[in-house]
Design a protein around this motif. Sequence first.
Motif, short mmCIF file in Angstrom:
data_model
loop_
_atom_site.label_atom_id
_atom_site.label_comp_id
_atom_site.label_asym_id
_atom_site.label_seq_id
_atom_site.Cartn_x
_atom_site.Cartn_y
_atom_site.Cartn_z
N ALA A 279 -3.84 -43.70 -41.72
CA ALA A 279 -3.02 -42.80 -40.91
C ALA A 279 -1.54 -42.97 -41.22
O ALA A 279 -0.79 -41.99 -41.28
N LEU A 280 -1.09 -44.21 -41.42
CA LEU A 280 0.32 -44.45 -41.71
C LEU A 280 0.72 -43.88 -43.07
O LEU A 280 1.86 -43.47 -43.26
N VAL A 281 -0.21 -43.85 -44.01
CA VAL A 281 0.10 -43.34 -45.34
C VAL A 281 -0.10 -41.83 -45.43
O VAL A 281 0.72 -41.13 -46.02
N ARG A 282 -1.15 -41.30 -44.81
CA ARG A 282 -1.53 -39.91 -45.01
C ARG A 282 -1.35 -38.99 -43.81
O ARG A 282 -1.50 -37.79 -43.93
N GLY A 283 -1.09 -39.53 -42.63
CA GLY A 283 -0.86 -38.67 -41.48
C GLY A 283 -2.01 -38.60 -40.50
O GLY A 283 -3.06 -39.20 -40.70
N PRO A 284 -1.81 -37.86 -39.41
CA PRO A 284 -2.77 -37.86 -38.30
C PRO A 284 -4.13 -37.24 -38.62
O PRO A 284 -5.15 -37.74 -38.16
N GLN A 285 -4.17 -36.16 -39.39
CA GLN A 285 -5.45 -35.53 -39.68
C GLN A 285 -6.33 -36.45 -40.52
O GLN A 285 -7.51 -36.64 -40.23
N PHE A 286 -5.74 -37.01 -41.58
CA PHE A 286 -6.50 -37.93 -42.43
C PHE A 286 -6.89 -39.18 -41.65
O PHE A 286 -8.01 -39.68 -41.78
N GLY A 287 -5.98 -39.68 -40.81
CA GLY A 287 -6.28 -40.85 -39.99
C GLY A 287 -7.45 -40.59 -39.04
O GLY A 287 -8.31 -41.45 -38.86
N ALA A 288 -7.48 -39.40 -38.45
CA ALA A 288 -8.59 -39.06 -37.55
C ALA A 288 -9.91 -38.96 -38.30
O ALA A 288 -10.95 -39.41 -37.81
N GLY B 14 -21.30 -43.77 -30.88
CA GLY B 14 -20.27 -42.78 -30.63
C GLY B 14 -19.05 -43.33 -29.93
O GLY B 14 -17.98 -42.71 -29.97
N ARG B 15 -19.18 -44.47 -29.30
CA ARG B 15 -18.04 -45.03 -28.57
C ARG B 15 -16.93 -45.46 -29.51
O ARG B 15 -15.75 -45.17 -29.27
N TRP B 16 -17.26 -46.16 -30.59
CA TRP B 16 -16.22 -46.55 -31.55
C TRP B 16 -15.72 -45.35 -32.33
O TRP B 16 -14.55 -45.29 -32.70
N ALA B 17 -16.59 -44.39 -32.58
CA ALA B 17 -16.15 -43.18 -33.28
C ALA B 17 -15.06 -42.47 -32.47
O ALA B 17 -14.02 -42.08 -33.02
N LEU B 18 -15.28 -42.32 -31.19
CA LEU B 18 -14.27 -41.70 -30.32
C LEU B 18 -12.98 -42.51 -30.34
O LEU B 18 -11.88 -41.96 -30.51
N ALA B 19 -13.10 -43.81 -30.17
CA ALA B 19 -11.91 -44.67 -30.11
C ALA B 19 -11.11 -44.62 -31.41
O ALA B 19 -9.88 -44.50 -31.39
N VAL C 158 -7.31 -43.40 -32.36
CA VAL C 158 -6.41 -44.37 -33.00
C VAL C 158 -5.84 -43.80 -34.29
O VAL C 158 -4.64 -43.91 -34.56
N GLY C 159 -6.68 -43.18 -35.12
CA GLY C 159 -6.22 -42.62 -36.38
C GLY C 159 -5.20 -41.52 -36.18
O GLY C 159 -4.18 -41.46 -36.87
N PHE C 160 -5.46 -40.66 -35.21
CA PHE C 160 -4.52 -39.57 -34.94
C PHE C 160 -3.20 -40.13 -34.41
O PHE C 160 -2.12 -39.74 -34.85
N MET C 161 -3.30 -41.07 -33.47
CA MET C 161 -2.10 -41.66 -32.87
C MET C 161 -1.25 -42.39 -33.91
O MET C 161 -0.02 -42.22 -33.95
N ALA C 162 -1.87 -43.18 -34.76
CA ALA C 162 -1.13 -43.91 -35.79
C ALA C 162 -0.50 -42.95 -36.80
O ALA C 162 0.60 -43.20 -37.30
N GLY C 163 -1.17 -41.84 -37.07
CA GLY C 163 -0.61 -40.85 -37.98
C GLY C 163 0.63 -40.20 -37.42
O GLY C 163 1.53 -39.81 -38.17
N LEU C 164 0.70 -40.06 -36.11
CA LEU C 164 1.90 -39.50 -35.49
C LEU C 164 3.10 -40.42 -35.66
O LEU C 164 4.23 -39.96 -35.77
N VAL D 291 -10.73 -40.50 -41.18
CA VAL D 291 -11.13 -41.86 -41.54
C VAL D 291 -11.59 -42.62 -40.30
O VAL D 291 -12.56 -43.38 -40.34
N GLY D 292 -10.92 -42.39 -39.17
CA GLY D 292 -11.32 -43.02 -37.92
C GLY D 292 -12.72 -42.64 -37.50
O GLY D 292 -13.51 -43.48 -37.05
N PHE D 293 -13.05 -41.36 -37.64
CA PHE D 293 -14.41 -40.93 -37.28
C PHE D 293 -15.44 -41.60 -38.18
O PHE D 293 -16.45 -42.13 -37.68
N ALA D 294 -15.20 -41.61 -39.49
CA ALA D 294 -16.15 -42.22 -40.41
C ALA D 294 -16.30 -43.72 -40.13
O ALA D 294 -17.42 -44.24 -40.07
N ALA D 295 -15.18 -44.39 -39.94
CA ALA D 295 -15.24 -45.83 -39.66
C ALA D 295 -15.92 -46.10 -38.32
O ALA D 295 -16.73 -47.03 -38.21
N GLY D 296 -15.62 -45.28 -37.32
CA GLY D 296 -16.23 -45.47 -36.00
C GLY D 296 -17.73 -45.28 -36.01
O GLY D 296 -18.48 -46.07 -35.41
N VAL D 297 -18.21 -44.26 -36.70
CA VAL D 297 -19.65 -44.04 -36.79
C VAL D 297 -20.31 -45.21 -37.50
O VAL D 297 -21.37 -45.70 -37.07
#
Length: 171
Positions: free
Chosen positions: A45-54, A75-80, A84-90, A56-62
């Motif tokens: 997220a810090l390198v590529r932004g909120p969409q990419f972070g989200a 699904g709980r970690w996927a949501l979290a 996190v990915g979107f927030m860090a991308g912001l 990657v976050g979904f894939a990692a969470g699943v």
Amino acid sequence: MSLVRAGGAAIAVVVAVVLQVTVFSHLAWDGVVPNVALLVVVAAALVRGPQFGALVGFAAGVLVDLAPPADHLAGRWALALVIVGFMAGLVRQESRITVPMALGTVAAASFVGTSIFAISGLILDDGTVGVVEMLQVIGIGMVWDVALTPLLLPLTMALFRRIDPPRFATW
């Protein structure tokens, strides 16, 4: 998203989750292991932004939700980690990334991600952990994640910069 970027992210996520459930599980502190997948999501997220972070976050969470020894509803970690990915991308969009900013972002991401995971467990009645235990887990998780940040975040961010570099200067 290019195939190279997607492939690099997939490899980073798989390696992070494998390390998290194998190597780092032996370093558990009161049953809490470092969240290596969260660090990969923050780096993406810090390198590529909120969409990419989200994404990657979904894939990692699943993957974290399904990796043994998962003892919670999927699904709980996927949501979290999506949040996190979107927030860090912001954070990336707001300013140049410095070391204190990266550490603060990881601390905030760890707090938010672990809190979402814990609160979703209370809402879904998934487990018997009380509020006091949840706060302890959140604190230990933050300490672990911030402690590993200097070791893992620069390497992972460099990986995301190397694969499919941006066509314009980001910072």
